[in-house]
Scaffold this motif. Structure first.
Motif, short mmCIF file in Angstrom:
data_model
loop_
_atom_site.label_atom_id
_atom_site.label_comp_id
_atom_site.label_asym_id
_atom_site.label_seq_id
_atom_site.Cartn_x
_atom_site.Cartn_y
_atom_site.Cartn_z
N ALA A 180 0.82 -1.20 0.00
CA ALA A 180 0.00 0.00 0.00
C ALA A 180 0.86 1.26 0.00
CB ALA A 180 -0.94 -0.02 1.21
N TRP A 181 1.95 1.20 0.77
CA TRP A 181 2.86 2.36 0.82
C TRP A 181 3.54 2.59 -0.52
CZ3 TRP A 181 4.65 6.73 2.02
CH2 TRP A 181 5.98 7.07 1.82
N ASP A 220 2.33 1.84 -3.41
CA ASP A 220 1.35 2.39 -4.34
C ASP A 220 1.15 3.89 -4.12
OD1 ASP A 220 -2.04 2.65 -4.74
OD2 ASP A 220 -0.84 1.82 -6.38
N VAL A 221 1.09 4.31 -2.84
CA VAL A 221 0.96 5.73 -2.54
C VAL A 221 2.19 6.49 -3.01
CG1 VAL A 221 0.79 7.42 -0.68
CG2 VAL A 221 -0.64 5.38 -0.65
N ARG A 255 2.16 6.99 -6.82
CA ARG A 255 1.26 8.03 -7.26
C ARG A 255 1.78 9.42 -6.88
NH1 ARG A 255 -4.49 6.20 -5.14
NH2 ARG A 255 -3.19 5.33 -3.48
N GLU A 298 -9.62 5.36 4.35
CA GLU A 298 -8.76 4.46 3.59
C GLU A 298 -7.32 4.95 3.65
OE1 GLU A 298 -10.12 3.80 -0.33
OE2 GLU A 298 -8.62 2.26 -0.76
N SER A 353 -4.96 5.19 1.52
CA SER A 353 -4.49 6.10 0.47
C SER A 353 -5.09 7.49 0.60
CB SER A 353 -4.81 5.53 -0.91
OG SER A 353 -6.21 5.34 -1.04
N GLU A 354 -6.30 7.58 1.23
CA GLU A 354 -6.93 8.89 1.36
C GLU A 354 -6.21 9.79 2.37
OE1 GLU A 354 -11.49 7.39 0.40
OE2 GLU A 354 -11.01 8.36 2.30
N PHE A 364 -3.20 10.37 2.36
CA PHE A 364 -2.10 11.05 1.67
C PHE A 364 -2.61 11.94 0.53
CE2 PHE A 364 1.25 8.77 3.80
CZ PHE A 364 0.63 7.60 4.20
N PRO A 376 -8.55 -3.58 0.85
CA PRO A 376 -8.09 -2.21 1.18
C PRO A 376 -7.79 -2.07 2.68
CG PRO A 376 -10.00 -2.13 -0.27
CD PRO A 376 -9.83 -3.56 0.13
#
Length: 283
Positions: A192-193, A195-196, A199, A233, A235-236, A238, A273
């Motif tokens: 997850a990290w 992926d953030v 982006r 979530e 990702s939200e 960040f 997620p």
């Protein structure tokens, strides 16, 4: 004109019926469907083939109560002569073959004989001798109590019993006071990290300058964000971070909050997620 032939009378049919009736009366048994008119010479009948066992009764009181109820005697006015005679006939059937079984029944027989003998004695009209009343009173009391207990036992036995008349179904149900969340695997958190971070590199702006970043400020910002929402979530958290250094500090701030048990990082199932929430409910 030829004389008429004599028709057979009903006497022959009656003779056949009488013969069949006599044969049926002479038949003592049937062996493989064939009538047996006399006993075989080598027939052996065991001595105890027709033996009557008193162990079918639960005790002397049960046998005595059976004799009284069978002939519809009044239990409050027992005819001792008839009952005692019938009782002794039952006991005599097993006295010679099974003395141990007949011992307690013989004791009751002696009691019946004693009661009958006391009833035959003339009553004394003497002030010095206390009248003991009806000699049958104690026996009647015991019979009535035994009958009540036996009736209650039959009613209890007729009630449905577990594992005899029905089986109680069982279904395991998992219950818990608090929701159980699966542990977040380090690999899932790393993915997850990454992926953030990927982006963030796509949307970063190249600026020249030095920016002072505070982990405490980002920790406060994360807590403020989580206070307004129950779950956020991963990702939200960040969203709106401009550069990679800011994203890194924001991620470090989130790890610090998790280390201090101020937030919880949860995941419903593997590869699902990742969500972040406060570890306590705000007042």
């Amino acid at each position: 004109m030829a004389p008429e032939q004599a028709t057979p009378t009903s006497g022959g049919a009656e003779a056949e019926l009488n013969a069949a009736a006599n044969a049926a009366e002479a038949t003592i048994a049937r062996l493989y469907g064939e009538p047996l008119l006399r006993l075989p010479n080598d027939l052996y009948i065991p001595p105890d083939a027709l033996e009557v066992f008193l162990d079918a009764f639960e005790g002397p009181l049960d046998l005595l109560l059976y004799l009284i109820r069978k002939q519809n005697f009044n239990i409050l006015d027992i005819p001792m002569a008839q009952v005692t005679l019938q009782y002794l006939e039952y006991v005599e059937q097993i006295r010679k073959s099974n003395l141990e079984l007949a011992a307690e029944y013989l004791l009751m027989a002696a009691m019946l004989i004693e009661i009958k003998s006391r009833m035959l004695l003339p009553k004394r009209h003497d002030d010095l001798v206390e009248d003991v009343g009806d000699p049958r009173a104690e026996l009647v009391r015991r019979l009535l109590e035994y009958e009540q207990i036996k009736a209650a036992a039959q009613r209890l036995g007729a009630l449905p019993q577990l594992d005899r008349d029905f089986v109680r179904p069982s279904l395991p149900v998992e219950q818990g006071l608090a929701p159980s969340w699966p542990q977040v695997d380090a690999i899932d958190l790393q993915r997850a990290w990454m992926d953030v971070l990927r982006r963030a590199k796509l949307t970063q702006h190249h600026r020249i300058g030095r920016e002072e970043l505070s982990v405490r400020e980002h920790m406060t910002a994360i807590l403020r964000t989580l206070q307004s929402q129950r779950f956020v979530e991963f990702s939200e958290l960040f969203a709106g971070q401009a550069s990679v250094p800011v994203v890194v500090v924001h991620f470090v701030a989130m790890l610090e909050l998790a280390k201090e048990t101020l937030i919880e990082i949860t995941q419903a199932e593997p590869f699902a997620p990742i969500y972040v929430r406060l570890a306590y409910s705000p007042a």
